[in-house]
Enzyme design. Structure first.
Site, PDB file in Angstrom:
ATOM      1  N   CYS A  19       0.815  -1.215   0.000  1.00  0.00           N
ATOM      2  CA  CYS A  19       0.000   0.000   0.000  1.00  0.00           C
ATOM      3  C   CYS A  19       0.845   1.260   0.000  1.00  0.00           C
ATOM      4  CB  CYS A  19      -0.935  -0.010   1.201  1.00  0.00           C
ATOM      5  SG  CYS A  19      -1.934   1.487   1.353  1.00  0.00           S
ATOM      6  N   CYS A  23      -1.664   1.763  -2.940  1.00  0.00           N
ATOM      7  CA  CYS A  23      -2.641   2.833  -2.712  1.00  0.00           C
ATOM      8  C   CYS A  23      -2.046   4.239  -2.732  1.00  0.00           C
ATOM      9  CB  CYS A  23      -3.331   2.628  -1.365  1.00  0.00           C
ATOM     10  SG  CYS A  23      -3.747   0.937  -0.967  1.00  0.00           S
ATOM     11  N   LYS A  39      -0.325   5.308  -6.130  1.00  0.00           N
ATOM     12  CA  LYS A  39      -1.415   5.270  -7.116  1.00  0.00           C
ATOM     13  C   LYS A  39      -2.332   6.479  -6.987  1.00  0.00           C
ATOM     14  CE  LYS A  39      -4.985   3.717  -5.791  1.00  0.00           C
ATOM     15  NZ  LYS A  39      -5.491   2.352  -5.771  1.00  0.00           N
ATOM     16  N   TYR A  62      -8.784  -3.824 -11.126  1.00  0.00           N
ATOM     17  CA  TYR A  62      -8.741  -2.425 -10.708  1.00  0.00           C
ATOM     18  C   TYR A  62      -7.324  -1.873 -10.780  1.00  0.00           C
ATOM     19  CZ  TYR A  62      -7.107  -3.874  -6.042  1.00  0.00           C
ATOM     20  OH  TYR A  62      -6.385  -4.392  -5.001  1.00  0.00           O
ATOM     21  N   GLU A  68      -6.733   1.399 -13.044  1.00  0.00           N
ATOM     22  CA  GLU A  68      -6.247   2.597 -12.357  1.00  0.00           C
ATOM     23  C   GLU A  68      -4.956   3.092 -12.980  1.00  0.00           C
ATOM     24  OE1 GLU A  68      -8.068   1.954  -7.850  1.00  0.00           O
ATOM     25  OE2 GLU A  68      -6.063   1.213  -8.321  1.00  0.00           O
ATOM     26  N   HIS A  79     -26.753  20.414  -0.350  1.00  0.00           N
ATOM     27  CA  HIS A  79     -26.917  20.959  -1.695  1.00  0.00           C
ATOM     28  C   HIS A  79     -25.919  22.093  -1.945  1.00  0.00           C
ATOM     29  CE1 HIS A  79     -29.140  21.734  -5.360  1.00  0.00           C
ATOM     30  NE2 HIS A  79     -29.153  23.021  -5.082  1.00  0.00           N
ATOM     31  N   GLU A 139     -25.719  14.137  -2.493  1.00  0.00           N
ATOM     32  CA  GLU A 139     -27.148  14.335  -2.207  1.00  0.00           C
ATOM     33  C   GLU A 139     -28.046  13.576  -3.177  1.00  0.00           C
ATOM     34  OE1 GLU A 139     -29.220  18.020  -2.891  1.00  0.00           O
ATOM     35  OE2 GLU A 139     -27.725  18.670  -4.360  1.00  0.00           O
TER      36      GLU A 139
END
Length: 513
Positions: free
Chosen positions: A82, A87, A90, A224, A228, A488, A493
């Site tokens: 990671c 992670c 990346k 993935y 990615e 908002h 939302e």
């Protein structure tokens, strides 16, 4: 007060430690039969979390961590996949690509930006690598602060309580431990049956440490990891092609997967579908010529690339640990360690966490959680819901069941899917296509309609999904989601406004604010 038995006394002392009381280590060390209460083999996310938690509870702990160089000779420091080749680098390179898109959008918002705008790989790479090295150092400091012994050595088992360590110079030492945790993670696979794959290709272990731009790149594999990498390479202006054998993002909701790849194609990434690599050859020019076969037409194709990146899966790092010889049972097909619900292996004092544990998600947060729970001697890790995010140019966040899995478990007639296509406000002035920005909420089809899964493609999908993951963990319903007041104007939302079911056949495109 009656004297506590040793088992309850241990729990009582651990409980005191959790409230900040400092208890001498001898209270946990028993008769001092072993050098350590706990030895962790592997200094990645899970191993570090486990070792630090155990030390905080007063145990005497050691961590062995050693990084074997990749096929291309790349090495790195403490922190595991990671931190070093996953992670963290990346996400930073993904951010570089997003900034490139933001520069293009900025013109529509009135910013005057001189042309041409270009990206410098070396500058980005150096900045990313400097940050990673700072994390390596930080992990070493944290272990030292918690009095965890760090051994930069390759660990293997001699027996269930004895661990052999070997350093880079071949010097050996052994330590003993009451309990052992295996947390060595995995490394990228190479298709060794493809001539030239090992000799000329690289993996994600190498990409983030390249000093120079990879140039025109072929990414083989549509996991993935592959998508990615292809996404940020395209985003910084590189000619990038993804070779896909069958489907993309296997294991994820396939409708969402198609939205991700459709967006990537519109964004500039090329896809070669139904393709299987046959060989890689180096041309006199230095380019790599790749030959592949179309599985549908059976025709052969060729193209030349500067770099071939293999993203065809990962293999657990268990081969050199001597696990079978000491009685630890492995899955013959995957090579992973078979574990019980409490991470225990077939040997009662040996545990396995993270990517090497059979049936566990290959995700950093679950490895960390499993490590902490194991250090506290608790079970139940397998019951945790695991939110995840794919950092492609259009991010995809999800938690819970896919539509396909919900229908498999409950029956199609017992599942209701609410969905909506929406347009992020920031896409409007920039005139960006929002055709793949989509929300799907998978629910039980009866009663209170408990939410089973939530899927979201759009800007900052990970940030959106993280909050709703708590609701899913608590068992929230569609009615509760609908009654939640949205903030908002945000993308998140739109989840609170969702009201069209797939079953109805009505247009699910959001109009108005």
């Amino acid at each position: 007060m009656a004297a506590l038995c040793s088992k309850h006394r241990l729990k009582h002392l651990q409980h005191l430690c959790s409230f900040g009381f400092k208890i001498p280590r001898r209270n946990f060390a028993g008769k001092g039969k072993y050098d350590y209460d706990l030895v962790v083999i592997g200094g990645g996310s899970g191993g570090l979390a486990c070792s630090k938690e155990a030390a905080q509870l007063g145990q005497k702990v050691a961590v062995l961590d050693y990084v074997e160089a990749s096929v291309r000779g790349t090495t790195w420091g403490l922190g595991g996949t990671c931190v070093n080749v996953g992670c963290i680098p990346k996400k930073l390179m993904h951010q570089a690509a997003l900034l490139g898109t933001a520069v293009k959008d900025a013109k529509k918002y009135g910013w005057k930006i001189p042309e041409p705008v270009s990206h410098d790989w070396a500058t980005m790479s150096q900045a990313v690598q400097n940050h990673v090295k700072s994390l390596n150092w930080g992990h070493r400091v944290q272990l030292q602060d918690r009095k965890v012994k760090y051994l930069n050595m390759k660990g293997s088992l001699v027996d269930e309580h004895t661990i052999r360590g070997m350093n880079a110079k071949g010097k050996e030492m052994t330590v003993t431990a009451r309990n052992v945790v295996i947390a060595t993670g995995g490394r990228p696979k190479y298709p060794t049956h493809v001539p030239g794959a090992l000799e000329f290709g690289i993996s994600s272990d190498d990409l983030f440490w390249l000093k120079e731009s990879p140039g025109k790149t072929l990414v083989v594999g549509a996991s993935y990891v592959g998508l990615e990498c292809a996404g940020f390479l395209t985003g910084i202006g590189l000619d990038t092609t993804v070779m896909v054998r069958s489907i993309a993002l296997r294991g994820f909701d396939q409708q969402m997967s198609r939205l991700v790849t459709d967006y990537m194609e519109a964004y500039g990434t090329r896809f070669s579908w139904d393709a299987v690599p046959k060989k890689v050859e180096k041309l006199p020019s230095g380019l790599l010529q790749v030959t592949w076969t179309d599985t549908q037409s059976k025709q052969e194709h060729q193209d030349a690339f500067n770099t071939v990146l293999w993203a065809v899966g990962r293999a657990p790092e268990t081969k050199t640990l001597n696990l079978k010889q000491v009685g630890v049972e492995l899955n013959e097909d995957t090579g992973k360690v078979i574990v019980a619900a409490d991470e225990r292996t077939s040997m009662s004092n040996i545990f396995a966490i993270g990517d090497i544990a059979q049936g566990r998600p290959e995700l950093t947060p679950t490895a960390i959680k499993a490590g902490k729970l194991l250090a506290r001697r608790l079970a139940g890790h397998s019951k945790l819901l695991t939110p995840t995010n794919v950092f492609t140019p259009l991010e995809y966040g999800c938690v819970g069941l896919s539509e396909e899995e919900a229908e498999r478990r409950c029956g199609k007639e017992n599942v209701e899917v609410y969905h909506a296509f929406y347009k992020p406000l920031e896409f409007t002035v920039a005139e960006r296509d929002a055709g793949q920005c989509y929300i799907k909420v998978v629910c039980e089809g009866h009663g209170d309609q408990r939410v089973l899964g939530l899927h979201f493609t759009g800007p900052n999908a990970g940030e959106v999904t993280q909050g709703f993951a708590l609701g899913l963990q608590c068992g929230f319903t569609y009615a509760q989601l609908r009654d939640t007041v949205g903030i908002h104007p945000t993308c998140a939302e739109e989840l609170t406004k969702i009201n069209i079911t797939k079953r109805s056949g009505l247009d699910a495109t959001v109009t108005g604010c």
